[in-house]
Design an enzyme around this catalytic site. Structure first.
Site, PDB file in Angstrom:
ATOM      1  N   LYS A 128      20.805  20.138  90.945  1.00 56.32           N
ATOM      2  CA  LYS A 128      21.259  21.462  91.370  1.00 56.32           C
ATOM      3  C   LYS A 128      22.022  22.187  90.268  1.00 56.32           C
ATOM      4  O   LYS A 128      22.120  23.406  90.275  1.00 56.32           O
ATOM      5  CB  LYS A 128      22.090  21.352  92.640  1.00 56.32           C
ATOM      6  CG  LYS A 128      21.246  20.889  93.818  1.00 56.32           C
ATOM      7  CD  LYS A 128      21.909  21.079  95.158  1.00 56.32           C
ATOM      8  CE  LYS A 128      20.943  20.791  96.293  1.00 56.32           C
ATOM      9  NZ  LYS A 128      20.506  19.369  96.366  1.00 56.32           N
TER      10      LYS A 128
HETATM   11  C1  LIG Z   1      19.319  18.929  97.002  1.00 51.40           C
HETATM   12  C2  LIG Z   1      18.778  17.606  96.622  1.00 51.40           C
HETATM   13  C3  LIG Z   1      17.437  17.227  96.909  1.00 51.40           C
HETATM   14  C4  LIG Z   1      16.496  18.122  97.700  1.00 51.40           C
HETATM   15  O1  LIG Z   1      16.119  19.281  96.997  1.00 51.40           O
HETATM   16  P1  LIG Z   1      15.487  20.528  97.775  1.00 51.40           P
HETATM   17  O2  LIG Z   1      15.365  21.613  96.778  1.00 51.40           O
HETATM   18  O3  LIG Z   1      16.466  20.853  98.869  1.00 51.40           O
HETATM   19  O4  LIG Z   1      14.166  20.097  98.326  1.00 51.40           O
HETATM   20  C5  LIG Z   1      16.987  16.000  96.459  1.00 51.40           C
HETATM   21  N1  LIG Z   1      17.806  15.161  95.787  1.00 51.40           N
HETATM   22  C6  LIG Z   1      19.087  15.476  95.496  1.00 51.40           C
HETATM   23  C7  LIG Z   1      19.920  14.499  94.763  1.00 51.40           C
HETATM   24  C8  LIG Z   1      19.616  16.702  95.903  1.00 51.40           C
HETATM   25  O5  LIG Z   1      20.901  17.000  95.616  1.00 51.40           O
END
Ligand SMILES: *Cc1c(COP(=O)(O)O)cnc(C)c1O
Length: 462
Positions: free
Chosen positions: A112
């Site tokens: 993120k």
């Molecule tokens: C947010 C997140 C996901 C999922 O990603 P999306 O874009 O919501 O599908 C997977 N793994 C981790 C570690 C995350 O923080």
């Protein structure tokens, strides 16, 4: 570039407006009016370039008109300078034809950061130019909150307040939110659970006096700027394995469908992606849907890959929009049906989805086994989300197409599950090994809308 809503009833906006607004007024999600296409020569020319230069070339058609060329280059440079790896998104080989794309070298050790760090810089530049400022309020069960704090800390056009459930996030996650010393960062430990935090946030957005008074803004995963930033690493990874002369496939640990939807846009932009594989844990609404069972909500079951514990994947609406031939009315109707539990996907739309997407679901036991197996056979310690991806990728791998699995978080973010699976305690990277010594700054607060709004009003800088 103009931006349109998936439900077809909201005004067209510029990139900057869509970014600052987030959700469209008709309840839809913003998308570019046209998906820009890169020629095979332009894609081939990306090979070997620094990540930041690839980022500029891939994102520029989406943002030009809202930012200047030199300005946007500086924004990208600032966004990724705090990453702990010069390659930003390095690729590691797991076995003959299976690769891991490491997306956890940012400040909070999860993918993120790629989007949040960019959005922080984009907000700062846009708000400065407007002579404006905003208050970002977010609710988190762990990962998103720290990513937002790291993105906005120290930026003088923004105050950031993060609500998290007191006593219900891991120690690493809590310390990532409570140790930044910047005065515009406010960590709030709410006496309640994650649903209470989310409900409080929703109530704040619905309290228009408060919302306008503090200039409330959100940066949750439906913000198009977040999707945009995630397109870049699909390109950087694919060209390093020989694209556009060779096809590649991706497997993506999926919750809200934001990350994998960025892969879909990369494909539509001309990147030769063979398959995009959705990997879910036991919260499998997307796997059920892509298996032809319709899109129906179930109960969320807590898992050891908690960032994927969701019932409704908000960004899936964007994929449905294209699958339904860009018919905003059809999407608005489906989303109405979703309020009452769910809907069946039309045959034509199912065929369109299956042209790009496959899916698989992984149990808790299989997740633990995959962490152990990956350590034993590839010497890589992986987080539980990444393990879900690896397991599904192995099931969908074709012999002649390289498979790239997205490693979405660093194992040290989820030490309990990783240690249970492998008997190895995953150490924090050296640049944050003093996390446990840094002083914490947090306000414990009642689960009460009045108390929260009052606290925020009193603590924003004016
Ligand atoms: C947010 C997140 C996901 C999922 O990603 P999306 O874009 O919501 O599908 C997977 N793994 C981790 C570690 C995350 O923080």
């Amino acid at each position: 570039m103009k931006y349109i809503s998936t439900r077809g009833q909201a005004p067209e906006l510029t990139f900057e407006e869509a970014m600052l607004t987030g959700l469209a007024r008709d309840g839809g999600l913003y998308l570019p009016a046209e998906i820009p296409v890169m020629s095979q020569d332009e894609i081939a020319a990306l090979a070997g370039l620094p990540y930041e230069e690839i980022a500029f070339r891939v994102m520029w058609p989406y943002v030009s008109g809202s930012f200047g060329e030199a300005e946007f280059k500086e924004i990208i440079a600032r966004a990724y300078e705090g990453f702990g790896h010069d390659a930003r998104a390095p690729l590691k080989q797991l076995n003959e034809n299976h690769f891991l794309l490491e997306l956890f070298h940012g400040p909070t050790l999860a993918f993120k950061d790629f989007a949040m760090q960019l959005i922080g810089q984009l907000f700062q530049v846009a708000l400065k130019r407007r002579g404006d400022r905003v208050t970002i309020v977010g609710a988190t069960s762990g990962d998103t909150g720290s990513a937002a704090i790291e993105a906005f800390r120290g930026l003088d056009a923004v105050d950031v307040f993060i609500l998290f459930p007191h006593g219900r996030v891991s120690e690493v996650q809590r310390r990532q939110m409570t140790t930044p010393a910047d005065s515009n960062v406010h960590a709030l430990a709410v006496d309640g659970d994650f649903d209470d935090c989310q409900a409080a946030l929703k109530d704040m957005f619905n309290d228009f006096d408060f919302r306008d008074g503090v200039k409330l803004a959100g940066v949750n995963s439906i913000n198009f700027a977040r999707v945009l930033a995630q397109i870049v690493y699909y390109f950087s990874a694919a060209v390093s394995l020989g694209a556009p002369h060779r096809k590649v496939s991706f497997t993506v640990p999926t919750g809200n469908f934001g990350d994998i939807f960025a892969g879909y846009l990369a494909k539509r932009m001309g990147l030769p992606i063979d398959r995009l594989v959705v990997a879910t844990n036991q919260n499998d609404i997307l796997h059920r849907c892509l298996s032809g069972e319709g899109y129906f909500k179930g109960d969320t079951i807590p898992s050891i890959s908690p960032s994927m514990d969701i019932q409704v994947s908000s960004n899936f609406e964007r994929a449905l929009y294209y699958a339904y031939g860009e018919d905003g009315d059809a999407i608005a109707q489906l989303m109405d049906e979703l309020k009452n539990g769910g809907f069946n996907v039309s045959q034509g739309a199912m065929e369109a989805l299956r042209e790009s997407f496959d899916s698989g679901r992984v149990s808790e036991d299989e997740t633990l086994e995959t962490i152990k197996h990956t350590l034993d056979h590839s010497v890589e310690l992986v987080c539980p989300h990444t393990a879900v991806g690896i397991k599904v990728a192995e099931e969908h791998r074709a012999a002649d197409v390289p498979m790239i699995t997205l490693a979405t978080a660093h194992p040290a973010k989820f030490p309990a599950a990783v240690e249970k699976a492998s008997d190895v305690h995953p150490p924090l990277p050296s640049r944050m090994s003093d996390l446990y010594e840094r002083p914490e700054r947090v306000t414990r607060i009642a689960n009460d809308l009045g108390a929260l709004e009052d606290h925020i009003k009193r603590h924003i800088a004016e």
